[in-house]
Design an enzyme around this catalytic site. Structure first.
Site, mmCIF file in Angstrom:
data_model
loop_
_atom_site.group_PDB
_atom_site.id
_atom_site.type_symbol
_atom_site.label_atom_id
_atom_site.label_comp_id
_atom_site.label_asym_id
_atom_site.label_seq_id
_atom_site.Cartn_x
_atom_site.Cartn_y
_atom_site.Cartn_z
ATOM 1 N N LYS A 28 5.202 -76.604 -63.968
ATOM 2 C CA LYS A 28 4.547 -77.038 -62.492
ATOM 3 C C LYS A 28 4.499 -75.935 -61.658
ATOM 4 O O LYS A 28 3.634 -75.531 -61.045
ATOM 5 C CB LYS A 28 5.184 -78.211 -62.097
ATOM 6 C CG LYS A 28 4.382 -78.648 -60.667
ATOM 7 C CD LYS A 28 4.860 -79.934 -60.264
ATOM 8 C CE LYS A 28 6.203 -80.580 -60.258
ATOM 9 N NZ LYS A 28 6.256 -80.873 -58.727
ATOM 10 N N ARG A 33 1.320 -71.397 -59.254
ATOM 11 C CA ARG A 33 1.071 -70.090 -58.897
ATOM 12 C C ARG A 33 0.080 -69.364 -59.530
ATOM 13 O O ARG A 33 -0.761 -68.379 -58.926
ATOM 14 C CB ARG A 33 2.627 -69.389 -59.124
ATOM 15 C CG ARG A 33 3.472 -69.677 -58.133
ATOM 16 C CD ARG A 33 5.040 -69.291 -58.923
ATOM 17 N NE ARG A 33 5.950 -69.338 -57.703
ATOM 18 C CZ ARG A 33 6.563 -70.656 -57.488
ATOM 19 N NH1 ARG A 33 6.266 -71.687 -58.111
ATOM 20 N NH2 ARG A 33 7.874 -70.719 -56.453
ATOM 21 N N ARG A 128 8.456 -84.827 -45.111
ATOM 22 C CA ARG A 128 9.329 -83.775 -45.408
ATOM 23 C C ARG A 128 9.133 -82.441 -44.485
ATOM 24 O O ARG A 128 7.941 -82.140 -43.917
ATOM 25 C CB ARG A 128 8.882 -83.261 -47.003
ATOM 26 C CG ARG A 128 9.150 -84.174 -47.930
ATOM 27 C CD ARG A 128 8.632 -84.000 -49.209
ATOM 28 N NE ARG A 128 9.400 -82.741 -49.805
ATOM 29 C CZ ARG A 128 9.124 -82.184 -50.980
ATOM 30 N NH1 ARG A 128 8.355 -82.591 -51.855
ATOM 31 N NH2 ARG A 128 9.980 -81.045 -51.513
ATOM 32 N N ASP A 325 15.786 -79.073 -59.565
ATOM 33 C CA ASP A 325 15.127 -80.511 -59.861
ATOM 34 C C ASP A 325 15.833 -81.363 -60.833
ATOM 35 O O ASP A 325 15.328 -82.457 -60.982
ATOM 36 C CB ASP A 325 13.600 -80.037 -60.070
ATOM 37 C CG ASP A 325 12.756 -79.450 -58.811
ATOM 38 O OD1 ASP A 325 13.023 -79.806 -57.916
ATOM 39 O OD2 ASP A 325 12.066 -78.708 -59.231
ATOM 40 N N ARG A 356 16.887 -86.933 -51.994
ATOM 41 C CA ARG A 356 17.298 -87.103 -53.140
ATOM 42 C C ARG A 356 18.889 -86.998 -53.530
ATOM 43 O O ARG A 356 19.205 -87.755 -54.516
ATOM 44 C CB ARG A 356 16.816 -85.851 -54.075
ATOM 45 C CG ARG A 356 16.442 -86.318 -55.541
ATOM 46 C CD ARG A 356 15.437 -85.288 -56.133
ATOM 47 N NE ARG A 356 14.333 -85.469 -56.116
ATOM 48 C CZ ARG A 356 13.493 -84.350 -56.715
ATOM 49 N NH1 ARG A 356 14.052 -83.180 -56.848
ATOM 50 N NH2 ARG A 356 12.157 -84.581 -56.486
ATOM 51 N N ARG A 399 10.759 -87.532 -59.974
ATOM 52 C CA ARG A 399 11.987 -87.284 -60.611
ATOM 53 C C ARG A 399 13.051 -88.557 -60.824
ATOM 54 O O ARG A 399 13.553 -88.758 -61.707
ATOM 55 C CB ARG A 399 12.574 -86.049 -60.267
ATOM 56 C CG ARG A 399 11.561 -84.677 -60.467
ATOM 57 C CD ARG A 399 12.223 -83.521 -60.490
ATOM 58 N NE ARG A 399 11.300 -82.409 -60.168
ATOM 59 C CZ ARG A 399 10.503 -81.884 -61.100
ATOM 60 N NH1 ARG A 399 10.701 -82.419 -62.516
ATOM 61 N NH2 ARG A 399 9.465 -80.882 -60.764
#
Length: 444
Positions: A28, A33, A128, A325, A356, A399
């Protein structure tokens, strides 16, 4: 903005081992990018293996809205770029969906283009904080107007004569580093970013791949990155390896389900992304890398994994940038290991798709596991067969949802999640792939 209906799922211990040879979707971070740098380059870039998840498709849509031509050609993607400083004002709001990476990196690009733009996102992304990129990017001359708490929607008036930025990151963050470097592309002079700990360096690798002058030197425990502004980026084909963060889910499932044996082909093995693999080996995991090779400037290999009785681990805070992550699924592995594990220095998890850190602890508690949070450390009292039986609130966090479904493969009673609709943002086809391996995942 459309809201997807909730999609609850349940995961149960499978009756047979997990087995098979698979590939996971493209990385990802590299996919985002590749689209952005391709749009800023002169000429046509061909991208092979692009992750076609919702997050990356939002980046593609945003770069189109800014004037780049992006088309799909069979299994590849073609990007005809506008050159440095050549993007054009968007006619509408740029909706970044659930992708914090896309929003923060794009803020860097927009900060040094002399026009006004507005970014927003879904309910999760709008919660966020964006202050960590807004503050350093202001030094370029850009003006930002955000909601209270520096949250989206965000209006950006790009600088007319952008200034290079010199900034020391207070906390290691590949997103903030990349946003500053992207801003520096359209500023005269040298942009300098110092990071306290090395973070994933896909931006530096790709900048070099597209022809920019980037110098990286050691700075204490971290690194100093210097970028020469206003280069002419040249189109350069990109091959995207499999995402190690996505590979983590079937990998951990294979370790936890008795008798399992899996091969995950073509996984990216950038040394700043492999902290999870190192940690699992410390836990005793039967994990081997074969056919190591270089593709498009990135390390790639095939991961062979077999079921292993894991033991507890103490993970140092300094390893966090290389596996940030992967902590939710590592926590699942620790919950099923013998002994007490301590995962240190997880403050960065508090500003992900959800808090998280708290959400991961709640997931394990829903499975009957004893968990404590001490400061920024997560302490997990492992059990070789946790009770399970709980409902996990996913908080629109892909996730967390995938980790809970992996957890359910190892618990005595099924684990349920309230919503799987956001999984496709990073791992399209996850549930189907896991079922193909033999996982028991179904609608409750």
């Amino acid at each position: 903005m459309e809201t997807q209906p909730a999609r609850p799922l349940a995961a149960r211990r499978p009756s047979t081992p997990l087995a098979g040879e698979i590939a996971v979707p493209g990385d990802k971070s590299i996919s985002h990018r590749a689209l952005m740098f391709g749009a800023l380059a002169v000429g046509q870039t061909r991208i092979t293996g692009l992750l076609e998840g919702e997050d990356v498709l939002r980046t593609a849509a945003a770069m189109r809205a800014l004037g780049a031509e992006i088309t799909r050609d069979g299994g590849d993607w073609l990007v005809s770029g506008r050159g440095i400083g050549g993007l054009t004002p968007p006619e509408d709001v740029l909706d970044m969906g659930n992708s914090g990476t896309a929003a923060r990196l794009l803020a860097g690009i927009l900060a040094t283009h002399d026009f006004s733009s507005v970014m927003t996102g879904d309910a999760s992304l709008r919660k966020r904080p964006m202050g960590r990129v807004i503050e350093p990017l202001k030094a370029s001359g850009a003006v930002f107007t955000a909601r209270e708490g520096n949250r989206l929607p965000l209006t950006i008036q790009g600088a007319r004569d952008a200034l290079p930025i010199t900034y020391r990151l207070p906390v290691a963050s590949a997103q903030v580093k990349s946003a500053i470097l992207l801003a520096g592309l359209n500023a005269r002079g040298i942009t300098e970013v110092e990071e306290p700990e090395p973070t994933r360096d896909h931006s530096e690798n790709m900048l070099t791949h597209f022809g920019a002058q980037v110098k990286v030197t050691q700075a204490g425990r971290g690194r100093m990155i210097r970028l020469t502004g206003q280069p002419e980026l040249r189109a350069a084909d990109v091959v995207v390896p499999g995402d190690p963060s996505s590979a983590a889910f079937p990998l951990v499932a294979g370790l936890l389900v008795a008798g399992s044996k899996l091969v995950i082909n073509g996984v990216g093995l950038n040394p700043l992304r492999t902290g999870l693999f190192d940690t699992l080996r410390e836990m005793g995991a039967e994990l081997e890398i074969r056919d190591f090779r270089i593709q498009g400037g990135e390390n790639v290999g095939d991961i062979h994994v077999e079921h292993t009785a894991l033991v507890a681990v103490d993970v140092p805070a300094g390893r966090a940038p290389s596996m940030i992550d992967e902590y939710p699924v590592l926590a699942v592995a620790c919950a099923c290991a013998r002994g007490v594990s301590r995962l240190r220095g997880l403050s960065e998890l508090r500003v992900k798709e959800s808090d998280r850190l708290a959400a991961t602890a709640a997931m394990l508690r829903a499975g009957g596991v004893r968990v404590e949070i001490e400061g920024d450390d997560l302490i997990i009292h492992g059990s070789t067969q946790p009770a399970g039986g709980g409902l996990v609130e996913t908080h629109m966090d892909h996730r967390l949802a995938m980790s809970a479904l992996v957890f359910g493969q190892a618990t005595r009673e099924p684990m349920r999640i309230d919503d799987a609709s956001f999984i496709d943002t990073s791992f399209p086809g996850f549930v189907a792939l896991m079922r193909r391996l033999g996982a028991d995942i179904s609608v409750p």
